[in-house]
Design a protein around this motif. Structure first.
Motif, PDB file in Angstrom:
ATOM      1  N   GLN A 125      41.406  17.242  87.682  1.00 33.43           N
ATOM      2  CA  GLN A 125      40.580  16.190  88.330  1.00 33.43           C
ATOM      3  C   GLN A 125      39.197  16.090  88.034  1.00 33.43           C
ATOM      4  O   GLN A 125      38.744  14.920  88.143  1.00 33.43           O
ATOM      5  N   THR A 126      38.726  17.180  87.697  1.00 36.80           N
ATOM      6  CA  THR A 126      37.226  17.412  87.275  1.00 36.80           C
ATOM      7  C   THR A 126      36.941  16.634  85.837  1.00 36.80           C
ATOM      8  O   THR A 126      36.058  15.855  85.672  1.00 36.80           O
ATOM      9  N   PHE A 127      38.120  16.918  85.140  1.00 33.36           N
ATOM     10  CA  PHE A 127      38.138  16.431  83.643  1.00 33.36           C
ATOM     11  C   PHE A 127      38.025  14.883  83.805  1.00 33.36           C
ATOM     12  O   PHE A 127      37.410  13.981  83.062  1.00 33.36           O
ATOM     13  N   VAL A 128      39.147  14.139  84.698  1.00 30.28           N
ATOM     14  CA  VAL A 128      39.235  12.874  84.855  1.00 30.28           C
ATOM     15  C   VAL A 128      37.913  12.285  85.340  1.00 30.28           C
ATOM     16  O   VAL A 128      37.480  11.060  85.102  1.00 30.28           O
ATOM     17  N   ARG A 129      37.426  12.957  86.436  1.00 32.41           N
ATOM     18  CA  ARG A 129      36.077  12.281  87.191  1.00 32.41           C
ATOM     19  C   ARG A 129      35.043  12.399  86.150  1.00 32.41           C
ATOM     20  O   ARG A 129      34.242  11.332  85.993  1.00 32.41           O
ATOM     21  N   ASN A 130      34.850  13.221  85.151  1.00 32.15           N
ATOM     22  CA  ASN A 130      33.898  13.128  84.115  1.00 32.15           C
ATOM     23  C   ASN A 130      34.089  12.105  83.249  1.00 32.15           C
ATOM     24  O   ASN A 130      33.004  11.233  82.776  1.00 32.15           O
ATOM     25  N   LEU A 131      35.441  11.698  82.949  1.00 36.25           N
ATOM     26  CA  LEU A 131      35.723  10.287  82.060  1.00 36.25           C
ATOM     27  C   LEU A 131      35.210   9.202  83.021  1.00 36.25           C
ATOM     28  O   LEU A 131      34.845   8.210  82.157  1.00 36.25           O
ATOM     29  N   LYS A 132      35.885   9.020  84.057  1.00 35.85           N
ATOM     30  CA  LYS A 132      35.578   7.830  84.863  1.00 35.85           C
ATOM     31  C   LYS A 132      33.993   7.530  85.077  1.00 35.85           C
ATOM     32  O   LYS A 132      33.583   6.162  85.235  1.00 35.85           O
ATOM     33  N   ILE A 133      32.962   8.531  85.085  1.00 37.51           N
ATOM     34  CA  ILE A 133      31.911   8.262  85.104  1.00 37.51           C
ATOM     35  C   ILE A 133      30.972   8.021  83.977  1.00 37.51           C
ATOM     36  O   ILE A 133      29.996   7.606  83.970  1.00 37.51           O
ATOM     37  N   PRO A 184      43.028   4.248  80.060  1.00 36.47           N
ATOM     38  CA  PRO A 184      44.224   4.616  80.930  1.00 36.47           C
ATOM     39  C   PRO A 184      44.598   6.099  81.102  1.00 36.47           C
ATOM     40  O   PRO A 184      44.447   6.854  80.057  1.00 36.47           O
ATOM     41  N   ILE A 185      44.907   6.443  82.180  1.00 37.67           N
ATOM     42  CA  ILE A 185      45.085   7.891  82.675  1.00 37.67           C
ATOM     43  C   ILE A 185      46.577   8.215  83.191  1.00 37.67           C
ATOM     44  O   ILE A 185      46.576   7.336  84.371  1.00 37.67           O
ATOM     45  N   ILE A 186      47.286   8.957  82.626  1.00 38.10           N
ATOM     46  CA  ILE A 186      48.619   9.284  83.216  1.00 38.10           C
ATOM     47  C   ILE A 186      48.550  10.678  83.609  1.00 38.10           C
ATOM     48  O   ILE A 186      48.150  11.399  82.872  1.00 38.10           O
ATOM     49  N   VAL A 187      48.690  11.148  85.054  1.00 43.29           N
ATOM     50  CA  VAL A 187      48.587  12.394  85.422  1.00 43.29           C
ATOM     51  C   VAL A 187      49.993  12.784  85.330  1.00 43.29           C
ATOM     52  O   VAL A 187      50.991  12.303  85.934  1.00 43.29           O
ATOM     53  N   LEU A 188      50.274  14.103  84.915  1.00 45.38           N
ATOM     54  CA  LEU A 188      51.524  14.882  84.948  1.00 45.38           C
ATOM     55  C   LEU A 188      51.209  16.223  85.650  1.00 45.38           C
ATOM     56  O   LEU A 188      50.232  16.916  85.548  1.00 45.38           O
ATOM     57  N   ALA A 196      51.833  19.687  91.243  1.00 43.52           N
ATOM     58  CA  ALA A 196      51.158  19.728  92.468  1.00 43.52           C
ATOM     59  C   ALA A 196      52.013  19.196  93.690  1.00 43.52           C
ATOM     60  O   ALA A 196      52.770  18.301  93.436  1.00 43.52           O
ATOM     61  N   GLU A 197      52.295  19.985  94.549  1.00 44.27           N
ATOM     62  CA  GLU A 197      53.284  19.966  95.783  1.00 44.27           C
ATOM     63  C   GLU A 197      52.993  18.475  96.250  1.00 44.27           C
ATOM     64  O   GLU A 197      53.944  17.519  96.464  1.00 44.27           O
ATOM     65  N   ASN A 198      51.774  17.882  96.545  1.00 50.51           N
ATOM     66  CA  ASN A 198      51.606  16.746  97.316  1.00 50.51           C
ATOM     67  C   ASN A 198      50.731  15.649  96.129  1.00 50.51           C
ATOM     68  O   ASN A 198      49.597  15.117  96.481  1.00 50.51           O
ATOM     69  N   LEU A 199      51.432  15.686  95.120  1.00 53.37           N
ATOM     70  CA  LEU A 199      50.802  14.842  94.038  1.00 53.37           C
ATOM     71  C   LEU A 199      50.455  13.469  94.422  1.00 53.37           C
ATOM     72  O   LEU A 199      49.389  13.091  94.175  1.00 53.37           O
ATOM     73  N   GLU A 200      51.445  12.759  95.238  1.00 52.97           N
ATOM     74  CA  GLU A 200      50.793  11.368  95.488  1.00 52.97           C
ATOM     75  C   GLU A 200      49.583  11.307  96.501  1.00 52.97           C
ATOM     76  O   GLU A 200      48.822  10.565  96.223  1.00 52.97           O
ATOM     77  N   ASN A 201      49.628  12.256  97.348  1.00 50.59           N
ATOM     78  CA  ASN A 201      48.300  12.248  98.332  1.00 50.59           C
ATOM     79  C   ASN A 201      47.314  12.713  97.452  1.00 50.59           C
ATOM     80  O   ASN A 201      45.825  12.181  97.740  1.00 50.59           O
ATOM     81  N   GLU A 202      47.244  13.558  96.535  1.00 49.06           N
ATOM     82  CA  GLU A 202      46.199  13.933  95.614  1.00 49.06           C
ATOM     83  C   GLU A 202      45.642  13.043  94.666  1.00 49.06           C
ATOM     84  O   GLU A 202      44.368  12.784  94.651  1.00 49.06           O
ATOM     85  N   VAL A 203      46.592  12.140  94.294  1.00 48.68           N
ATOM     86  CA  VAL A 203      46.101  11.142  93.267  1.00 48.68           C
ATOM     87  C   VAL A 203      45.486   9.916  94.250  1.00 48.68           C
ATOM     88  O   VAL A 203      44.361   9.405  93.745  1.00 48.68           O
ATOM     89  N   PRO A 243      38.567   9.803  94.029  1.00 53.35           N
ATOM     90  CA  PRO A 243      37.618   8.524  94.263  1.00 53.35           C
ATOM     91  C   PRO A 243      37.550   7.586  92.818  1.00 53.35           C
ATOM     92  O   PRO A 243      36.749   7.011  92.586  1.00 53.35           O
ATOM     93  N   PHE A 244      38.669   7.809  91.993  1.00 52.45           N
ATOM     94  CA  PHE A 244      38.772   7.030  91.013  1.00 52.45           C
ATOM     95  C   PHE A 244      40.092   6.651  90.597  1.00 52.45           C
ATOM     96  O   PHE A 244      41.159   6.996  91.251  1.00 52.45           O
ATOM     97  N   LYS A 245      40.493   5.607  89.810  1.00 49.29           N
ATOM     98  CA  LYS A 245      41.579   5.110  89.547  1.00 49.29           C
ATOM     99  C   LYS A 245      42.480   5.947  88.631  1.00 49.29           C
ATOM    100  O   LYS A 245      41.980   6.385  87.355  1.00 49.29           O
TER     101      LYS A 245
END
Length: 132
Positions: free
Chosen positions: A62-70, A78-82, A85-92, A96-98
């Motif tokens: 999440q921190t890695f992706v945040r750094n990319l998005k800012i 584009p980013i695909i998350v694998l 995480a148990e609540n992956l949908e909620n987490e994604v 605060p970024f796409k």
């Protein structure tokens, strides 16, 4: 020239699986942590797509992706998350970024290939593609 995908995951079995199912069609660059991936990107590398785990040591996904998005340069990559995480949908959805797509581990290789094709098609038709 093959489309370059940066894969970021600390799980060697996942990395081997991704290499096996994707390396025939894509140029894969594999990094074991967000820190390694950021370092590689800072060298001026520009992958077309990034596939990242969320749960990694040192610098989580999440921190890695945040750094990319800012960043100005990688904001539209584009980013695909694998993730396992148990609540992956909620987490994604709470980020605060796409995120362009996400799959729960263990994932179906066909579903991943479909997600990659869909995300890349959107990327190329949106006009965001860099001229690599």
């Amino acid at each position: 020239m093959k489309t370059q995908i940066l894969v970021v995951d600390d799980d060697m079995s996942i990395l081997k699986l991704l290499n096996f199912i994707l390396s025939k069609d894509y140029d894969l660059v594999i990094k074991n942590s967000g820190l390694e991936a950021l370092s590689w990107l800072e060298e001026g590398n520009d992958p077309t797509l990034i596939i990242s785990d969320l749960q990694m040591p040192y610098l989580d996904g999440q921190t890695f992706v945040r750094n990319l998005k800012i960043s100005g340069f990688y904001r539209d990559t584009p980013i695909i998350v694998l993730s396992g995480a148990e609540n992956l949908e909620n987490e994604v959805e709470g980020m605060p970024f796409k995120i362009d797509a996400y799959l729960q581990k263990p994932f179906n290789p066909t579903s991943l290939k479909s997600a990659i094709t869909m995300v890349l098609n959107l990327y190329y038709t949106s006009g965001h593609a860099h001229n690599n």
